[in-house]
Design an enzyme around this catalytic site. Structure first.
Site, PDB file in Angstrom:
ATOM      1  N   ARG A 197     -12.194  -8.174   5.312  1.00 35.24           N
ATOM      2  CA  ARG A 197     -12.554  -7.678   4.246  1.00 35.24           C
ATOM      3  C   ARG A 197     -13.155  -8.679   3.010  1.00 35.24           C
ATOM      4  O   ARG A 197     -12.124  -9.643   2.618  1.00 35.24           O
ATOM      5  CB  ARG A 197     -11.738  -6.696   3.357  1.00 35.24           C
ATOM      6  N   LYS A 243      -4.960   4.822  12.810  1.00 31.44           N
ATOM      7  CA  LYS A 243      -4.116   5.863  12.802  1.00 31.44           C
ATOM      8  C   LYS A 243      -4.342   6.877  11.796  1.00 31.44           C
ATOM      9  O   LYS A 243      -4.372   8.193  12.304  1.00 31.44           O
ATOM     10  CB  LYS A 243      -2.604   5.456  12.596  1.00 31.44           C
ATOM     11  N   ARG A 254      10.569   5.530  11.259  1.00 33.83           N
ATOM     12  CA  ARG A 254       9.851   4.167  11.401  1.00 33.83           C
ATOM     13  C   ARG A 254      11.086   3.213  11.945  1.00 33.83           C
ATOM     14  O   ARG A 254      10.577   2.167  12.203  1.00 33.83           O
ATOM     15  CB  ARG A 254       9.832   3.772   9.694  1.00 33.83           C
ATOM     16  N   ARG A 277      -9.561 -11.033  -1.003  1.00 39.86           N
ATOM     17  CA  ARG A 277      -8.079 -10.618  -1.776  1.00 39.86           C
ATOM     18  C   ARG A 277      -7.023 -11.315  -1.166  1.00 39.86           C
ATOM     19  O   ARG A 277      -7.036 -11.324   0.044  1.00 39.86           O
ATOM     20  CB  ARG A 277      -7.816  -9.113  -2.045  1.00 39.86           C
ATOM     21  N   ARG A 293       2.487  -9.755   7.503  1.00 34.29           N
ATOM     22  CA  ARG A 293       2.648  -8.333   7.164  1.00 34.29           C
ATOM     23  C   ARG A 293       3.032  -7.497   8.731  1.00 34.29           C
ATOM     24  O   ARG A 293       3.747  -6.670   8.780  1.00 34.29           O
ATOM     25  CB  ARG A 293       1.574  -7.615   6.386  1.00 34.29           C
TER      26      ARG A 293
END
Ligand SMILES: [Zn+2]
Length: 235
Positions: free
Chosen positions: A142, A28, A103, A175, A186
């Site tokens: 990642r 986005k 949102r 991480r 999430r």
């Protein structure tokens, strides 16, 4: 300039207000940068607006800070006020690309009412659709070298030897925020309200869905095509 109906359905002096919707990892931000540049629209990202209002100490920024200092959610009318402030700026005269707001459906309804009061509305909602599994793959790929800080991505930019830093041979680490289960949790919080917002605008018939699995340039092309089909082409 072609006379394909766009000019009839949309006076040339009327600005366009677009909403870009997409989960984390859907691309986005990248599309927002490209589109705002190509279409001459101001990019209004909710996070940036908050930071800016807080930094500049605008009356709404001060109000938002009061809530945040108490650990409360900033009320929708304050957030909407920040967007309306930005929409009143000369930089938004050709239109705006909203990003990250509304949102929730409640915010969407309140924003619709506020825009309607000045004869405007969200002209088009562009939903960048990417399946959850692919989002997880993108976001959880990642890995970072603990020694030199080099960031790798398993799909996009992998190290020569799996799990090992190219530069110093150290084992790479992930991480916590980048772990698949954390990413998935999430997204599970983020996606349902996002779908509700899209459904809300779907009922108004102003949603275009684009396939976010495609390469960046193709996603941009799909969006520009959708805007043209909706009579919102900006010359
Ligand atoms: Zn390293």
């Amino acid at each position: 300039m072609t006379d394909d109906g766009a000019q009839r359905s949309l006076p040339a002096n009327r600005r366009r207000i677009l909403l870009l919707v997409g989960a984390a990892g859907a691309g986005k931000g990248t599309q927002a940068d490209i589109l705002s540049r190509e279409l001459g629209l101001v990019h209004l990202a909710s996070g940036d607006l908050f930071r800016q209002a807080l930094r500049d100490g605008t009356p709404l920024g001060d109000k938002a800070r009061e809530y945040m200092d108490r650990g409360d959610l900033v009320p929708d009318d304050v957030t909407i006020g920040m967007f309306m402030e930005q929409l009143a700026m000369p930089s938004a005269r050709r239109g705006a690309l909203l990003d990250g707001f509304p949102r929730t459906v409640a915010q969407a309804r309140a924003l619709d009412d506020t825009l309607a009061a000045q004869g405007e509305r969200i002209d088009r909602v562009l939903s960048i659709d990417v399946p959850v599994d692919e989002l997880v793959e993108r976001l959880a790929g990642r890995w970072v070298c603990p020694t030199c800080g080099t960031v790798y991505h398993l799909e996009i930019d992998p190290p020569r030897v799996r799990g090992i830093c190219d530069r110093d041979g150290m084992p790479l680490e992930q991480r916590d925020d980048d772990r698949p289960e954390v990413v998935r949790a999430r997204l599970a919080k983020q996606i349902p309200p996002m779908h509700e917002v899209v459904d809300h605008y779907e009922r108004a018939g102003v949603v275009s869905r684009v396939d976010g699995r495609r390469p960046i340039a193709e996603v941009t092309r799909q969006i520009l095509d959708a805007l043209r089909d909706a009579g919102l082409t900006v010359d």
